[in-house]
Design an enzyme around this catalytic site. Structure first.
Site, PDB file in Angstrom:
ATOM      1  N   GLU A 263      -9.512  47.519  -4.404  1.00  0.00           N
ATOM      2  CA  GLU A 263      -8.124  47.281  -3.987  1.00  0.00           C
ATOM      3  C   GLU A 263      -8.068  46.990  -2.496  1.00  0.00           C
ATOM      4  O   GLU A 263      -8.669  47.745  -1.716  1.00  0.00           O
ATOM      5  CB  GLU A 263      -7.274  48.508  -4.318  1.00  0.00           C
ATOM      6  CG  GLU A 263      -7.152  48.716  -5.829  1.00  0.00           C
ATOM      7  CD  GLU A 263      -6.243  49.863  -6.225  1.00  0.00           C
ATOM      8  OE1 GLU A 263      -5.697  50.547  -5.344  1.00  0.00           O
ATOM      9  OE2 GLU A 263      -6.077  50.082  -7.433  1.00  0.00           O
ATOM     10  N   HIS A 281      -0.716  48.543  -7.095  1.00  0.00           N
ATOM     11  CA  HIS A 281      -0.791  50.014  -7.052  1.00  0.00           C
ATOM     12  C   HIS A 281       0.537  50.621  -6.565  1.00  0.00           C
ATOM     13  O   HIS A 281       0.551  51.382  -5.590  1.00  0.00           O
ATOM     14  CB  HIS A 281      -1.964  50.469  -6.162  1.00  0.00           C
ATOM     15  CG  HIS A 281      -2.456  51.845  -6.518  1.00  0.00           C
ATOM     16  ND1 HIS A 281      -3.771  52.211  -6.454  1.00  0.00           N
ATOM     17  CD2 HIS A 281      -1.808  52.960  -6.948  1.00  0.00           C
ATOM     18  CE1 HIS A 281      -3.920  53.476  -6.813  1.00  0.00           C
ATOM     19  NE2 HIS A 281      -2.725  53.955  -7.120  1.00  0.00           N
TER      20      HIS A 281
HETATM   21  P1  NAD Z   1      -3.064  64.936 -15.459  1.00  0.00           P
HETATM   22  O1  NAD Z   1      -4.205  65.691 -14.890  1.00  0.00           O
HETATM   23  O2  NAD Z   1      -1.778  65.658 -15.720  1.00  0.00           O
HETATM   24  O3  NAD Z   1      -3.506  64.241 -16.822  1.00  0.00           O
HETATM   25  C1  NAD Z   1      -4.752  63.664 -17.042  1.00  0.00           C
HETATM   26  C2  NAD Z   1      -5.155  64.024 -18.468  1.00  0.00           C
HETATM   27  O4  NAD Z   1      -6.390  63.351 -18.787  1.00  0.00           O
HETATM   28  C3  NAD Z   1      -5.405  65.527 -18.678  1.00  0.00           C
HETATM   29  O5  NAD Z   1      -4.603  65.979 -19.754  1.00  0.00           O
HETATM   30  C4  NAD Z   1      -6.903  65.613 -18.998  1.00  0.00           C
HETATM   31  O6  NAD Z   1      -7.191  66.647 -19.954  1.00  0.00           O
HETATM   32  C5  NAD Z   1      -7.154  64.224 -19.584  1.00  0.00           C
HETATM   33  N1  NAD Z   1      -8.551  63.800 -19.540  1.00  0.00           N
HETATM   34  C6  NAD Z   1      -9.451  63.976 -18.542  1.00  0.00           C
HETATM   35  N2  NAD Z   1     -10.627  63.414 -18.881  1.00  0.00           N
HETATM   36  C7  NAD Z   1     -10.454  62.852 -20.108  1.00  0.00           C
HETATM   37  C8  NAD Z   1     -11.290  62.119 -20.994  1.00  0.00           C
HETATM   38  N3  NAD Z   1     -12.551  61.861 -20.674  1.00  0.00           N
HETATM   39  N4  NAD Z   1     -10.776  61.711 -22.168  1.00  0.00           N
HETATM   40  C9  NAD Z   1      -9.505  61.990 -22.501  1.00  0.00           C
HETATM   41  N5  NAD Z   1      -8.651  62.688 -21.723  1.00  0.00           N
HETATM   42  C10 NAD Z   1      -9.139  63.110 -20.543  1.00  0.00           C
HETATM   43  O7  NAD Z   1      -2.821  63.689 -14.491  1.00  0.00           O
HETATM   44  P2  NAD Z   1      -1.495  62.790 -14.352  1.00  0.00           P
HETATM   45  O8  NAD Z   1      -0.639  63.336 -13.288  1.00  0.00           O
HETATM   46  O9  NAD Z   1      -0.922  62.554 -15.704  1.00  0.00           O
HETATM   47  O10 NAD Z   1      -2.170  61.439 -13.791  1.00  0.00           O
HETATM   48  C11 NAD Z   1      -2.881  60.567 -14.672  1.00  0.00           C
HETATM   49  C12 NAD Z   1      -3.503  59.420 -13.922  1.00  0.00           C
HETATM   50  O11 NAD Z   1      -2.508  58.672 -13.197  1.00  0.00           O
HETATM   51  C13 NAD Z   1      -4.548  59.801 -12.868  1.00  0.00           C
HETATM   52  O12 NAD Z   1      -5.621  58.863 -12.985  1.00  0.00           O
HETATM   53  C14 NAD Z   1      -3.871  59.537 -11.560  1.00  0.00           C
HETATM   54  O13 NAD Z   1      -4.799  59.244 -10.554  1.00  0.00           O
HETATM   55  C15 NAD Z   1      -3.017  58.338 -11.924  1.00  0.00           C
HETATM   56  N6  NAD Z   1      -1.904  58.081 -11.002  1.00  0.00           N
HETATM   57  C16 NAD Z   1      -1.662  56.796 -10.634  1.00  0.00           C
HETATM   58  C17 NAD Z   1      -0.625  56.506  -9.758  1.00  0.00           C
HETATM   59  C18 NAD Z   1      -0.313  55.089  -9.366  1.00  0.00           C
HETATM   60  O14 NAD Z   1       0.176  54.881  -8.255  1.00  0.00           O
HETATM   61  N7  NAD Z   1      -0.534  54.122 -10.216  1.00  0.00           N
HETATM   62  C19 NAD Z   1       0.160  57.551  -9.235  1.00  0.00           C
HETATM   63  C20 NAD Z   1      -0.082  58.857  -9.668  1.00  0.00           C
HETATM   64  C21 NAD Z   1      -1.132  59.108 -10.566  1.00  0.00           C
END
Ligand code: NAD
Length: 315
Positions: A263, A281
């Site tokens: 990015e 993003h």
């Molecule tokens: P979270 O920790 O609440 O949820 C992530 C889930 O993934 C958890 O329930 C975990 O058990 C599961 N997980 C982990 N490894 C796994 C695997 N191998 N297979 C299946 N499930 C698995 O996180 P969240 O707050 O829901 O965030 C999710 C994603 O969104 C993260 O990657 C975060 O970096 C991303 N995010 C992106 C932005 C953006 O600007 N686009 C902003 C915030 C968060």
């Protein structure tokens, strides 16, 4: 009590700085370069970053007075957690601030893929009035597969069912997440089953050594022909070469991407593909989420400096 010095490297709203001013001096050095950070970090007791600033082992070692690293958001992949732990530095984040914003962007990408919103806008701006070529499909009645049922995945599940997506399939590695969703009436399945049945697949896992490249050519081949993929999680989870090939062959009918392996990615073949809707993003970029992140991380860093209770200690 000491007057703490707090470095802010990726911006913070005034409301957050005001909370921190209760315990010390805040220095806003938004846009600081990696070299400047190495020279200046030694003066500070706390540093607050978003995703831009890399807090490497070297930075942590140079932070002789450092006690706390705060991430105003959820992902901590830009912080060397192992080094922080070794040197006894607390890492805190603000994991819930962006949940709604990212879930809403996910819905926006799904709707735009279904109704060709981006292409329609582009054609109007070019002076055209085309309708037939922009015939889309409805989300109503389609099956959505959600990979990763944490905060954002669960919020997407709720919103998708309000759109009449009757079957929302969820996959997660944490059993408690699955049972919570089952109680709300969602069906939880194996990854294989999700790939085989979903019309839309939305990715919400964190980027880890296990999830890096998990959506590769093999995974995509198991998906239904015509599947639409959305990723607002992290670049690197989808193998971008494999996705491009599947978009070219038509096996993947469309992709909505907010995150990229590199990015900014520039105008790559993937970004400029006619069936891709790309956003830079912006998942967490709502006024509400930014305010929430500033307030949450300010309270958390303040509490860490004062030795108080922590809600979101990462390490
Ligand atoms: P979270 O920790 O609440 O949820 C992530 C889930 O993934 C958890 O329930 C975990 O058990 C599961 N997980 C982990 N490894 C796994 C695997 N191998 N297979 C299946 N499930 C698995 O996180 P969240 O707050 O829901 O965030 C999710 C994603 O969104 C993260 O990657 C975060 O970096 C991303 N995010 C992106 C932005 C953006 O600007 N686009 C902003 C915030 C968060």
């Amino acid at each position: 009590m000491d007057e703490w010095k707090i470095l802010i490297t990726d911006g913070m709203e005034e409301i957050g700085k005001n909370i921190l001013r209760d315990v010390g001096e805040t220095h806003d050095r938004t846009g600081i370069t990696a070299d400047e950070l190495m020279t200046e970090i030694g003066e500070y007791h706390a540093v607050i970053v978003r995703s831009r600033t890399k807090i490497s082992r070297q930075v942590i070692q140079a932070g002789k007075k450092l006690k706390v690293i705060g991430r105003a958001g959820v992902g901590v992949d830009n912080i060397d957690l192992e080094a922080a732990q070794e040197l006894g530095i607390t890492v805190v984040n603000a994991p819930t601030a962006a949940t709604i914003a990212v879930a809403e962007l996910t819905m926006a990408l799904m709707m735009s893929l279904a109704r060709n919103v981006a292409q329609a806008d582009e054609s109007m701006k070019a002076g055209s009035w085309i309708k037939k070529q922009l015939t889309g499909s409805e989300l109503y009645g389609k099956t959505l597969g959600i990979v990763g049922l944490g905060r954002i995945g669960s919020a997407v599940a709720e919103r998708a069912s309000a759109f009449g997506m009757p079957i929302v399939l969820g996959y997660d590695t944490a059993e408690e997440k699955l049972s919570a969703l089952r109680e709300l009436g969602f069906e939880t399945v194996t990854l294989e089953d999700l790939y085989a049945r979903a019309d839309y697949i939305s990715i919400h896992v964190p980027l880890t050594p296990v999830t890096r490249g998990m959506i590769d050519a093999t995974a995509i081949a198991r998906m239904k022909p015509g599947v639409r993929l959305v990723c607002t999680a992290r670049g690197g989870i989808i193998d971008e070469d494999a996705l491009l090939e599947a978009l070219d062959s038509g096996h993947v009918a469309g992709a909505g991407l907010d995150v990229f392996a590199t990015e900014p990615p520039g105008p790559t073949k993937l970004v400029t593909h006619p069936n891709v809707i790309a956003t830079p993003h912006i998942g967490a970029q709502t006024r509400e989420a930014q305010t929430r992140a500033s307030v949450d991380i300010a309270h958390e860093v303040k509490s860490a400096l004062e030795g108080g209770a922590l809600r979101w200690k990462v390490s």
